[in-house]
Write a protein that holds these residues in place. Structure first.
Motif, PDB file in Angstrom:
ATOM      1  N   SER A 123      14.857   7.026  28.040  1.00 31.90           N
ATOM      2  CA  SER A 123      13.475   6.557  27.888  1.00 31.90           C
ATOM      3  C   SER A 123      12.633   7.603  27.162  1.00 31.90           C
ATOM      4  O   SER A 123      13.021   8.768  27.055  1.00 31.90           O
ATOM      5  CB  SER A 123      12.850   6.291  29.257  1.00 31.90           C
ATOM      6  OG  SER A 123      12.624   7.528  29.928  1.00 31.90           O
ATOM      7  N   ALA A 125       9.928   8.688  28.351  1.00 31.90           N
ATOM      8  CA  ALA A 125       9.478   9.635  29.382  1.00 31.90           C
ATOM      9  C   ALA A 125      10.458  10.811  29.492  1.00 31.90           C
ATOM     10  O   ALA A 125      10.047  11.954  29.725  1.00 31.90           O
ATOM     11  CB  ALA A 125       9.338   8.927  30.727  1.00 31.90           C
ATOM     12  N   GLU A 126      11.759  10.541  29.303  1.00 33.08           N
ATOM     13  CA  GLU A 126      12.752  11.621  29.355  1.00 33.08           C
ATOM     14  C   GLU A 126      12.622  12.520  28.118  1.00 33.08           C
ATOM     15  O   GLU A 126      12.689  13.751  28.217  1.00 33.08           O
ATOM     16  CB  GLU A 126      14.175  11.038  29.459  1.00 33.08           C
ATOM     17  CG  GLU A 126      14.419  10.343  30.789  1.00 33.08           C
ATOM     18  CD  GLU A 126      15.872   9.906  30.991  1.00 33.08           C
ATOM     19  OE1 GLU A 126      16.764  10.340  30.239  1.00 33.08           O
ATOM     20  OE2 GLU A 126      16.110   9.102  31.915  1.00 33.08           O
ATOM     21  N   TYR A 208       2.980   9.849  30.988  1.00 42.77           N
ATOM     22  CA  TYR A 208       4.378   9.443  31.231  1.00 42.77           C
ATOM     23  C   TYR A 208       4.753   9.538  32.713  1.00 42.77           C
ATOM     24  O   TYR A 208       4.217  10.370  33.455  1.00 42.77           O
ATOM     25  CB  TYR A 208       5.333  10.359  30.458  1.00 42.77           C
ATOM     26  CG  TYR A 208       5.252  10.173  28.964  1.00 42.77           C
ATOM     27  CD1 TYR A 208       5.883   9.089  28.354  1.00 42.77           C
ATOM     28  CD2 TYR A 208       4.534  11.064  28.174  1.00 42.77           C
ATOM     29  CE1 TYR A 208       5.806   8.912  26.978  1.00 42.77           C
ATOM     30  CE2 TYR A 208       4.463  10.894  26.793  1.00 42.77           C
ATOM     31  CZ  TYR A 208       5.095   9.814  26.208  1.00 42.77           C
ATOM     32  OH  TYR A 208       5.022   9.640  24.853  1.00 42.77           O
ATOM     33  N   ASP A 209       5.707   8.711  33.088  1.00 41.87           N
ATOM     34  CA  ASP A 209       6.348   8.808  34.399  1.00 41.87           C
ATOM     35  C   ASP A 209       6.813  10.259  34.590  1.00 41.87           C
ATOM     36  O   ASP A 209       7.580  10.784  33.773  1.00 41.87           O
ATOM     37  CB  ASP A 209       7.553   7.854  34.428  1.00 41.87           C
ATOM     38  CG  ASP A 209       8.326   7.908  35.747  1.00 41.87           C
ATOM     39  OD1 ASP A 209       8.126   8.860  36.535  1.00 41.87           O
ATOM     40  OD2 ASP A 209       9.132   6.991  35.971  1.00 41.87           O
ATOM     41  N   GLY A 212      10.628  11.983  34.426  1.00 33.44           N
ATOM     42  CA  GLY A 212      11.444  12.131  33.228  1.00 33.44           C
ATOM     43  C   GLY A 212      12.342  13.357  33.271  1.00 33.44           C
ATOM     44  O   GLY A 212      13.536  13.287  32.978  1.00 33.44           O
ATOM     45  N   SER A 259       4.407   9.018  39.401  1.00 37.26           N
ATOM     46  CA  SER A 259       5.710   8.374  39.229  1.00 37.26           C
ATOM     47  C   SER A 259       5.587   6.919  38.794  1.00 37.26           C
ATOM     48  O   SER A 259       6.586   6.307  38.426  1.00 37.26           O
ATOM     49  CB  SER A 259       6.508   8.466  40.530  1.00 37.26           C
ATOM     50  OG  SER A 259       5.806   7.797  41.553  1.00 37.26           O
ATOM     51  N   GLN A 263       7.584   4.561  31.464  1.00 36.81           N
ATOM     52  CA  GLN A 263       8.787   5.268  30.995  1.00 36.81           C
ATOM     53  C   GLN A 263       9.070   4.961  29.523  1.00 36.81           C
ATOM     54  O   GLN A 263       9.688   5.735  28.829  1.00 36.81           O
ATOM     55  CB  GLN A 263      10.008   4.853  31.816  1.00 36.81           C
ATOM     56  CG  GLN A 263       9.932   5.291  33.266  1.00 36.81           C
ATOM     57  CD  GLN A 263      11.177   4.902  34.056  1.00 36.81           C
ATOM     58  OE1 GLN A 263      12.140   4.381  33.504  1.00 36.81           O
ATOM     59  NE2 GLN A 263      11.147   5.157  35.344  1.00 36.81           N
TER      60      GLN A 263
END
Ligand SMILES: [Zn+2]
Length: 275
Positions: A123, A125-126, A208-209, A212, A259, A263
């Motif tokens: 994603s 987010a990562e 972002y989440d 990540g 959280s 994402q």
């Protein structure tokens, strides 16, 4: 929701500068300035040193030949950087065409992530988490301080200027390598854990989440540690389990508070290509 909309708008408003124009010839000058004992390096020098280091890294692995992907990664990175206390650095982000899993930052705001690491992400987010970790190294000047220390420890001021005047290419090459050898050796563990914590905050602030980074660390943890693509990453960073533990200890409230942010997995896949 508002955050997500701002995030979307910002991403596509960012101009596309995916070009890397680095001057290798400046490397000698930069290293000279590194060695000036007891003298602080100003922001202009920091940027020049970084450009030369980036040129060295690009010499080892070229950028992935995909302008759309490079623009995308650059946009995500610049949006993150705009949320920090150094938004005006000449931030540049790129994907290196190498199967190993890693990411690098050089002083002054140039950041690379490898194709191998990108292929393991799921994603945006990562991706943002990894870029935010590297952005934190730049903000805290971790590499700059390590280069300075290494140059000063190896050569006192006079010895350095004598070496600079030497026409012996071996002597000069050794000077230039102060900066780049650090990328094989890695930073102090405390710098890495600090970049993890700071990166979580930057990614969360950018919308972002916040999970990540834990997600990327879990991916690394689940891989076979004998995988040759992990060798440099594991040599230069604390083990994923240790990084996850440290985050759980210090960052749990921040992680939980953000959280539910996006994402952006689909957008990520559309730029990276499904793998
Ligand atoms: Zn790091």
């Amino acid at each position: 929701m508002m955050r997500a909309l701002i995030l979307l708008a910002a991403l596509f408003a960012v101009p596309a500068h995916a070009q890397f124009n680095f001057n290798l010839n400046r490397a000698i000058e930069s290293v000279k300035s590194l060695g000036r004992a007891m003298q602080d390096i100003d922001e202009k020098q920091e940027i020049e040193i970084g450009r030369d280091m980036a040129a060295r890294l690009l010499g080892a692995a070229p950028l992935v030949n995909d302008a759309k992907l490079q623009r995308y990664v650059n946009s995500v990175g610049r949006w993150l950087a705009s949320q920090t206390e150094r938004p005006d650095l000449p931030w540049q982000f790129g994907v290196l065409d190498t199967p190993g899993l890693n990411a690098f930052a050089v002083p002054g705001g140039t950041i690379f992530v490898t194709r191998g690491l990108l292929e393991r992400m799921r994603s945006e987010a990562e991706l943002a988490a990894v870029l935010a970790h590297e952005i934190s190294h730049v903000l805290k000047k971790h590499h700059l301080k390590a280069i300075q220390k290494s140059a000063q420890a190896s050569l006192a001021g006079d010895a350095l200027s004598a070496a600079m005047k030497s026409s012996n290419p071996e002597v000069r090459g050794k000077l230039v390598s102060f900066g780049t050898e650090m990328y094989a050796r890695g930073l102090d563990k405390s710098d890495e854990l600090e970049a993890d914590r700071q990166g979580i905050i930057i990614a969360a602030r950018a919308g972002y989440d916040s999970y990540g980074l834990p997600a990327v660390l879990q991916t690394l943890q689940a891989m076979n540690p004998q995988d040759s693509g992990l060798a440099l990453m594991f040599k230069t960073h604390p083990a994923p389990a240790e990084r996850l533990d440290a985050l759980g200890e210090k960052m749990q409230p921040t992680l939980d508070a953000h959280s539910d942010q996006p994402q952006l997995a689909e957008r990520f896949r559309s730029f990276r290509g499904s793998k």
